[in-house]
Design a protein around this motif. Sequence first.
Motif, mmCIF file in Angstrom:
data_model
loop_
_atom_site.group_PDB
_atom_site.id
_atom_site.type_symbol
_atom_site.label_atom_id
_atom_site.label_comp_id
_atom_site.label_asym_id
_atom_site.label_seq_id
_atom_site.Cartn_x
_atom_site.Cartn_y
_atom_site.Cartn_z
ATOM 1 N N SER A 1 0.824 -1.213 0.000
ATOM 2 C CA SER A 1 0.000 0.000 0.000
ATOM 3 C C SER A 1 0.853 1.255 0.000
ATOM 4 C CB SER A 1 -0.950 -0.006 1.198
ATOM 5 O OG SER A 1 -0.237 0.023 2.417
ATOM 6 N N GLN A 2 1.998 1.220 0.672
ATOM 7 C CA GLN A 2 2.893 2.378 0.670
ATOM 8 C C GLN A 2 3.461 2.640 -0.721
ATOM 9 O OE1 GLN A 2 5.679 1.384 3.793
ATOM 10 N NE2 GLN A 2 4.096 1.528 5.378
ATOM 11 N N ALA A 3 3.788 1.576 -1.441
ATOM 12 C CA ALA A 3 4.286 1.734 -2.810
ATOM 13 C C ALA A 3 3.200 2.286 -3.722
ATOM 14 C CB ALA A 3 4.798 0.402 -3.345
ATOM 15 N N ALA A 4 1.959 1.826 -3.528
ATOM 16 C CA ALA A 4 0.850 2.323 -4.342
ATOM 17 C C ALA A 4 0.612 3.805 -4.090
ATOM 18 C CB ALA A 4 -0.413 1.523 -4.047
ATOM 19 N N SER A 5 0.679 4.213 -2.834
ATOM 20 C CA SER A 5 0.492 5.617 -2.484
ATOM 21 C C SER A 5 1.607 6.479 -3.056
ATOM 22 C CB SER A 5 0.446 5.758 -0.961
ATOM 23 O OG SER A 5 0.321 7.113 -0.578
ATOM 24 N N LEU A 6 2.844 5.988 -2.965
ATOM 25 C CA LEU A 6 3.974 6.745 -3.506
ATOM 26 C C LEU A 6 3.906 6.805 -5.024
ATOM 27 C CD1 LEU A 6 6.488 8.288 -2.631
ATOM 28 C CD2 LEU A 6 7.785 6.146 -2.762
ATOM 29 N N THR A 7 3.419 5.735 -5.651
ATOM 30 C CA THR A 7 3.232 5.738 -7.101
ATOM 31 C C THR A 7 2.290 6.863 -7.508
ATOM 32 O OG1 THR A 7 3.661 3.362 -7.377
ATOM 33 C CG2 THR A 7 2.318 4.438 -9.063
ATOM 34 N N GLU A 8 1.155 6.979 -6.827
ATOM 35 C CA GLU A 8 0.188 8.036 -7.120
ATOM 36 C C GLU A 8 0.820 9.413 -6.979
ATOM 37 O OE1 GLU A 8 -3.286 7.631 -4.760
ATOM 38 O OE2 GLU A 8 -3.839 5.668 -5.562
ATOM 39 N N TYR A 9 1.617 9.581 -5.930
ATOM 40 C CA TYR A 9 2.270 10.876 -5.698
ATOM 41 C C TYR A 9 3.270 11.189 -6.807
ATOM 42 C CZ TYR A 9 5.359 14.383 -3.693
ATOM 43 O OH TYR A 9 6.134 15.514 -3.497
ATOM 44 N N PHE A 10 4.096 10.210 -7.162
ATOM 45 C CA PHE A 10 5.103 10.433 -8.203
ATOM 46 C C PHE A 10 4.447 10.740 -9.557
ATOM 47 C CE2 PHE A 10 8.873 7.926 -6.173
ATOM 48 C CZ PHE A 10 9.111 9.015 -5.332
ATOM 49 N N ILE A 11 3.332 10.094 -9.836
ATOM 50 C CA ILE A 11 2.609 10.401 -11.075
ATOM 51 C C ILE A 11 2.074 11.825 -11.034
ATOM 52 C CG2 ILE A 11 0.530 9.855 -12.426
ATOM 53 C CD1 ILE A 11 0.984 6.904 -11.675
ATOM 54 N N SER A 12 1.575 12.244 -9.872
ATOM 55 C CA SER A 12 0.979 13.583 -9.740
ATOM 56 C C SER A 12 1.997 14.692 -9.930
ATOM 57 C CB SER A 12 0.294 13.733 -8.380
ATOM 58 O OG SER A 12 1.245 13.849 -7.336
ATOM 59 N N ILE A 13 3.276 14.419 -9.582
ATOM 60 C CA ILE A 13 4.306 15.463 -9.730
ATOM 61 C C ILE A 13 5.126 15.257 -11.002
ATOM 62 C CG2 ILE A 13 4.435 15.852 -7.233
ATOM 63 C CD1 ILE A 13 7.098 14.290 -7.244
ATOM 64 N N GLY A 14 4.754 14.256 -11.809
ATOM 65 C CA GLY A 14 5.427 14.031 -13.078
ATOM 66 C C GLY A 14 6.744 13.306 -12.986
ATOM 67 N N ARG A 15 7.027 12.689 -11.838
ATOM 68 C CA ARG A 15 8.300 11.983 -11.684
ATOM 69 C C ARG A 15 8.297 10.662 -12.440
ATOM 70 N NH1 ARG A 15 11.627 11.214 -6.002
ATOM 71 N NH2 ARG A 15 13.145 9.695 -6.757
ATOM 72 N N ILE A 16 7.132 10.008 -12.526
ATOM 73 C CA ILE A 16 7.006 8.811 -13.349
ATOM 74 C C ILE A 16 5.774 8.951 -14.226
ATOM 75 C CG2 ILE A 16 8.160 7.318 -11.664
ATOM 76 C CD1 ILE A 16 5.455 6.236 -10.837
ATOM 77 N N GLU A 17 5.705 8.137 -15.270
ATOM 78 C CA GLU A 17 4.586 8.190 -16.189
ATOM 79 C C GLU A 17 3.361 7.482 -15.597
ATOM 80 O OE1 GLU A 17 4.601 9.914 -19.043
ATOM 81 O OE2 GLU A 17 6.618 10.538 -18.453
ATOM 82 N N PRO A 18 2.163 7.864 -16.054
ATOM 83 C CA PRO A 18 0.935 7.266 -15.492
ATOM 84 C C PRO A 18 0.872 5.750 -15.599
ATOM 85 C CG PRO A 18 0.396 9.231 -16.734
ATOM 86 C CD PRO A 18 1.861 8.971 -16.981
ATOM 87 N N GLU A 19 1.511 5.174 -16.609
ATOM 88 C CA GLU A 19 1.448 3.722 -16.771
ATOM 89 C C GLU A 19 2.512 2.997 -15.932
ATOM 90 O OE1 GLU A 19 3.998 5.366 -20.157
ATOM 91 O OE2 GLU A 19 2.105 5.881 -19.136
ATOM 92 N N GLU A 20 3.386 3.744 -15.264
ATOM 93 C CA GLU A 20 4.434 3.145 -14.451
ATOM 94 C C GLU A 20 3.946 2.939 -13.016
ATOM 95 O OE1 GLU A 20 8.705 4.509 -15.881
ATOM 96 O OE2 GLU A 20 7.448 6.261 -15.482
ATOM 97 N N SER A 21 4.619 2.055 -12.298
ATOM 98 C CA SER A 21 4.302 1.855 -10.891
ATOM 99 C C SER A 21 5.536 1.370 -10.149
ATOM 100 C CB SER A 21 3.165 0.842 -10.721
ATOM 101 O OG SER A 21 3.556 -0.428 -11.200
#
Length: 235
Positions: A206-226
Motif C-alpha cells: 500500500s505504501q508503494a501504491a500511495s507513492l506511485t500516485e504521488y510520483f505520477i501527480s508530480i510528473g516523476r514517473i509516467e501514469p502507466e508506471e508503478s
Amino acid sequence: MSSDPALPSWLSRVAVFDLETTGVDVETDRIVTAHVGVLDAKGREIASRDWLADPGIEIPEGATAVHGVTTAHARAHGRPVLEVVADVTGALRSLLSQGVPVVAYNASYDFSLLAHEAMRHGVDPLSSPSPIIDPLVIDKAYDRYRPGKRTLEVVAAHYAVPLEGAHDASADAVAAGRVAQALARRFRMPETLEALHTQQIGWARSQAASLTEYFISIGRIEPEESLDGTWPVRS
C-alpha cells in the motif's frame, strides 16, 4: 508511569543486516561492504561479522562519497564477491532458520540486491526470507502523516537512537535494529513475528501504491508506471 508497550519477547534477540553498494539499482549494482550482527534486548551488539568485497566493477565516485570505499581499496583489500555473497547469504539463512528475526532498514533494497548478487554468482538465494523486520515500513504504517524525510538518519533521530558513522554498514545495521526496538516500545505491535511479517507485506504494497500516485501527480514517473511494492524481496 509510562503507558508505552513493553518490548515484545520476540524482539529480545534480533539480527541486523545492511549492505553498502555500488549504486541503488538492485538488479545491476554490487555489494561493497556488508554487516550482519545480533542485538540483545538492550540494543547491545553481542555478535557481528563484517565483509569487504571486491565487487568486480568500478565503484562510482558517487557511491564512494557515500560509504568511503574506493575501487582501488576494494581491489586491494576486498574478498572475491562470490565468497562474500555466499557468506552473507549463509549467515542470514542460518539466523532465520533459528527463528531469529532479521532487521533491515528498507529491507526490500538489501534483500533484493543480495538475491540478484546470489543469482549472478551461482549462490542459492534467499527467495522468501522470513521473519524480517523493516523499521521503515513499520514507521510509515504507525506514523503515516509525520512530515519530513524517512531516511535512517532522520528516523533514528526521531526515536532518539544514536547513529554515528551513517552509511557505514555496521553503524546503519545496528541503528536500524535499535530503531526497531524503539518502535516496538512506542507502538503496540502484533503478538507474533509471523503476524508482523505478514502485515509488513501489506503495508509495503500500500505504501508503494500511495507513492506511485504521488510520483505520477508530480510528473516523476509516467501514469502507466508503478513502483514495485513486493516485500521483502522485490519481484
